[in-house]
Design an enzyme around this catalytic site. Sequence first.
Site, PDB file in Angstrom:
ATOM      1  N   HIS A  69      52.377 135.284 -42.335  1.00  0.00           N
ATOM      2  CA  HIS A  69      52.086 136.608 -42.872  1.00  0.00           C
ATOM      3  C   HIS A  69      50.952 137.271 -42.088  1.00  0.00           C
ATOM      4  O   HIS A  69      50.320 136.651 -41.245  1.00  0.00           O
ATOM      5  CB  HIS A  69      51.717 136.531 -44.361  1.00  0.00           C
ATOM      6  N   HIS A  70      50.691 138.521 -42.440  1.00  0.00           N
ATOM      7  CA  HIS A  70      49.626 139.298 -41.809  1.00  0.00           C
ATOM      8  C   HIS A  70      48.254 138.740 -42.182  1.00  0.00           C
ATOM      9  O   HIS A  70      48.099 137.998 -43.160  1.00  0.00           O
ATOM     10  CB  HIS A  70      49.726 140.772 -42.215  1.00  0.00           C
ATOM     11  N   ALA A 111      58.777 138.618 -59.808  1.00  0.00           N
ATOM     12  CA  ALA A 111      59.347 138.003 -58.610  1.00  0.00           C
ATOM     13  C   ALA A 111      58.232 137.782 -57.603  1.00  0.00           C
ATOM     14  O   ALA A 111      57.342 138.626 -57.465  1.00  0.00           O
ATOM     15  CB  ALA A 111      60.437 138.890 -58.008  1.00  0.00           C
ATOM     16  N   SER A 112      58.278 136.665 -56.923  1.00  0.00           N
ATOM     17  CA  SER A 112      57.317 136.449 -55.842  1.00  0.00           C
ATOM     18  C   SER A 112      57.690 137.279 -54.624  1.00  0.00           C
ATOM     19  O   SER A 112      56.858 137.518 -53.753  1.00  0.00           O
ATOM     20  CB  SER A 112      57.260 134.960 -55.463  1.00  0.00           C
ATOM     21  N   THR A 127      56.281 133.425 -51.957  1.00  0.00           N
ATOM     22  CA  THR A 127      57.645 133.211 -51.476  1.00  0.00           C
ATOM     23  C   THR A 127      57.798 131.815 -50.893  1.00  0.00           C
ATOM     24  O   THR A 127      58.817 131.145 -51.095  1.00  0.00           O
ATOM     25  CB  THR A 127      58.007 134.274 -50.428  1.00  0.00           C
ATOM     26  N   LYS A 132      46.645 138.962 -45.880  1.00  0.00           N
ATOM     27  CA  LYS A 132      47.213 138.293 -47.060  1.00  0.00           C
ATOM     28  C   LYS A 132      46.229 137.263 -47.600  1.00  0.00           C
ATOM     29  O   LYS A 132      45.778 136.377 -46.870  1.00  0.00           O
ATOM     30  CB  LYS A 132      48.543 137.637 -46.731  1.00  0.00           C
TER      31      LYS A 132
END
Length: 237
Positions: A135-136, A100-101, A146, A139
Amino acid sequence: MRILLIGYGKMGKTIEQMALAKGHQIAGTIDHSNTETLSNYTADNTDVAIEFTHPEAAFNNISYCLTHDIPVVSGSTGWLNKFKEATDLCQHNGGAFFYASNFSVGVNLFFHFNEYIASKMQAYTEYNVSVKEIHHLQKVDKPSGTGITTAEGIVKHYTDLNDWVADDEADSKISIYSEREPDVVGTHIVTYASEIDKIELGHVAHSRAGFAGGALMAAEWLLNKKGVYGMKDMLNL
């Protein structure tokens, strides 16, 4: 259940805490400082592996597990150009592979609603659709896995879209815009914009607990199964 953690960053450590709290054992932990120790693990001492690493390492880690009869759950992104090779390897070896992403239950409900909305919105060509992910700063991959999954779910329902493009606009492609900010766990927003109004569908993660809990749930669910699975299978979506 004896769990091998391949990747021992923030996610791996959160999974470890949750696993121990549920009575599971940690067979071992592997990070960039001891990658050579992966060869110490087999089906004799490991029930399942949970893999969260960098794009350049993910496929080799997954391949090792699938060729050594270790069921493997992976959430690594940025390596999916080799995904078919991994699934073929799983089938050839009679293994178990769960990918899963994003393992958050909320995100996977977001995926489900995203596709439903896209199936309705494709008829209204006055709306331009795009995806934004935030995102942070640490990443590595852009866009996020996602974000890509979200875009692909939309493309599936649009006859005039055939792919996605990162941080740009192009004919027949959906745009995915990426932002990196301090202390952001993960935000994904789908926007349908016209001259007169705007419709948005979004998901905002407040902590990594949802991702880690979903990955641990997947490892428990995968035990004693064979084949290739994802969150839709586990959540029956």
